[in-house]
Write a protein that holds these residues in place. Structure first.
Motif, PDB file in Angstrom:
ATOM      1  N   THR A 150      20.208   5.876  35.394  1.00  0.00           N
ATOM      2  CA  THR A 150      19.409   6.596  36.382  1.00  0.00           C
ATOM      3  C   THR A 150      18.443   7.554  35.699  1.00  0.00           C
ATOM      4  O   THR A 150      18.643   7.935  34.538  1.00  0.00           O
TER       5      THR A 150
ATOM      6  N   GLU B 249      18.142  10.622  36.305  1.00  0.00           N
ATOM      7  CA  GLU B 249      18.892  11.853  36.034  1.00  0.00           C
ATOM      8  C   GLU B 249      19.667  11.737  34.721  1.00  0.00           C
ATOM      9  O   GLU B 249      19.695  12.675  33.914  1.00  0.00           O
ATOM     10  N   HIS B 250      20.273  10.582  34.504  1.00  0.00           N
ATOM     11  CA  HIS B 250      20.996  10.349  33.254  1.00  0.00           C
ATOM     12  C   HIS B 250      20.021  10.328  32.073  1.00  0.00           C
ATOM     13  O   HIS B 250      20.281  10.926  31.029  1.00  0.00           O
TER      14      HIS B 250
ATOM     15  N   ASN C 101      25.219   2.522  34.961  1.00  0.00           N
ATOM     16  CA  ASN C 101      24.772   3.849  34.529  1.00  0.00           C
ATOM     17  C   ASN C 101      25.540   4.351  33.305  1.00  0.00           C
ATOM     18  O   ASN C 101      25.851   5.528  33.197  1.00  0.00           O
TER      19      ASN C 101
ATOM     20  N   SER D 148      27.532  11.073  36.389  1.00  0.00           N
ATOM     21  CA  SER D 148      27.645  11.053  37.847  1.00  0.00           C
ATOM     22  C   SER D 148      27.510  12.458  38.406  1.00  0.00           C
ATOM     23  O   SER D 148      28.082  13.410  37.848  1.00  0.00           O
ATOM     24  N   LYS D 149      26.737  12.588  39.472  1.00  0.00           N
ATOM     25  CA  LYS D 149      26.559  13.874  40.162  1.00  0.00           C
ATOM     26  C   LYS D 149      26.115  14.973  39.210  1.00  0.00           C
ATOM     27  O   LYS D 149      26.573  16.112  39.268  1.00  0.00           O
ATOM     28  N   GLY D 150      25.199  14.590  38.295  1.00  0.00           N
ATOM     29  CA  GLY D 150      24.603  15.574  37.403  1.00  0.00           C
ATOM     30  C   GLY D 150      25.458  15.957  36.209  1.00  0.00           C
ATOM     31  O   GLY D 150      25.074  16.845  35.436  1.00  0.00           O
ATOM     32  N   LYS D 151      26.604  15.303  36.043  1.00  0.00           N
ATOM     33  CA  LYS D 151      27.492  15.669  34.944  1.00  0.00           C
ATOM     34  C   LYS D 151      27.932  14.438  34.160  1.00  0.00           C
ATOM     35  O   LYS D 151      28.171  13.384  34.730  1.00  0.00           O
TER      36      LYS D 151
ATOM     37  N   SER E 205      30.622  12.334  31.594  1.00  0.00           N
ATOM     38  CA  SER E 205      32.003  12.212  31.137  1.00  0.00           C
ATOM     39  C   SER E 205      31.979  11.218  29.992  1.00  0.00           C
ATOM     40  O   SER E 205      31.138  10.315  29.963  1.00  0.00           O
TER      41      SER E 205
END
Length: 291
Positions: free
Chosen positions: A5, A7-8, A39, A56-59, A61
């Protein structure tokens, strides 16, 4: 499709939470940054995955090296667990330490010239000013959405390569690259013929060709945005149907002659299947010292 994404993607750029991690990866010639489905980004050392990045969701892992590499050894000392992750991602020295330890574990578990040559080929062919550009390593056709009776035998493509020079149709060929290195690659007819047959099935599948083309377009766009390619990119008119490339690496005349025999097997099989003859690329793996 192999894509992440926006964002990623931005997380690896200036000010992003993964900027320092990306800096360490990009500066290490023994690491490969590869964009995957769902992603995800996977980091490889000599064909082995040593880090997987989810977002995911801006964070982020992160999954570290598989336990199989340190069953009888000390695991990496750097923690990427949820509670430690934010601090670890700020510490360049800790990130470097993790990769140093992980690479050593991988090399102890499994070593081989082919893994090193593959990574060096990818590293040495990332400029659009050169004839060939390696856009991906270890590509595999996703088949979850393909009917069972239409699926192709599982096969990994060592290197996905784009030709920056246009062919007679005015298109840029995509090559499915298979690497053979030295005597370890000499296994009689069966090995090379099996690979020719599997590659031919990929090439003759419109669905597989379409998936590959989309992956190549996506990877070029996103790796380009991250500065993982060099040279002047002026756009490509990608071919709808890929071709096969055989990269034959040798250390002396004996290995070269043995690999030539493998090449003849490949040519014969390609003719039998009415398949375009694979493009042969020769690589002398010996190092000649020069002043």
């Amino acid at each position: 499709m192999r894509a992440i994404t926006d964002e990623h993607l931005q997380a690896y750029q200036e000010g992003g939470c993964l900027q320092k991690l990306f800096y360490v990866i990009k500066k290490d010639p023994e690491l490969s940054f590869e964009i995957r489905m769902k992603n995800e980004v996977m980091i490889y050392h000599h064909k082995d995955r040593i880090l997987t990045i989810h977002f995911s969701k801006g964070k982020p892992s992160i999954d570290i090296l598989s336990e199989k590499y340190y069953k009888n050894a000390t695991p990496p000392s750097v923690s990427f667990k949820y509670d430690d992750l934010e601090e670890t991602l700020k510490q360049t020295d800790q990130l470097r330490r993790y990769f140093k330890e992980a690479k050593r574990l991988v090399d102890t578990y499994k070593s081989g010239l082919e893994f090193e040559v593959q990574q060096n080929i990818a590293l040495g062919n990332r400029s659009f000013n050169n004839r060939f550009v390696v856009v991906d390593m270890e590509w595999q056709l996703p088949q979850a959405d393909i009917k069972k009776e239409e699926r192709i035998g599982r096969t990994r493509i060592d290197l996905v390569v784009v030709d920056t020079q246009k062919n007679d149709k005015g298109e840029n060929d995509i090559y499915l690259g298979e690497l053979k290195v030295g005597m370890d690659a000499i296994g009689g007819k069966s090995g090379i013929i099996d690979h020719i047959e599997k590659t031919n099935k990929l090439i003759r599948s419109p669905k597989a060709c379409a998936i590959l083309r989309k992956d190549v377009e996506s990877i070029i766009r996103q790796k380009g945005a991250l500065g993982l390619f060099e040279g002047d990119y002026t756009g490509l008119n990608l071919s709808d149907t890929p071709r096969m490339m055989l990269i034959l690496a040798y250390r002396g005349n004996e290995e070269k002659e043995a690999l030539k025999e493998q090449g003849e097997f490949a040519k014969d099989k390609a003719r039998e299947l009415k398949m375009a003859e694979p493009l042969f690329v020769w690589h002398d793996a010996l190092i000649t010292l020069e002043v």
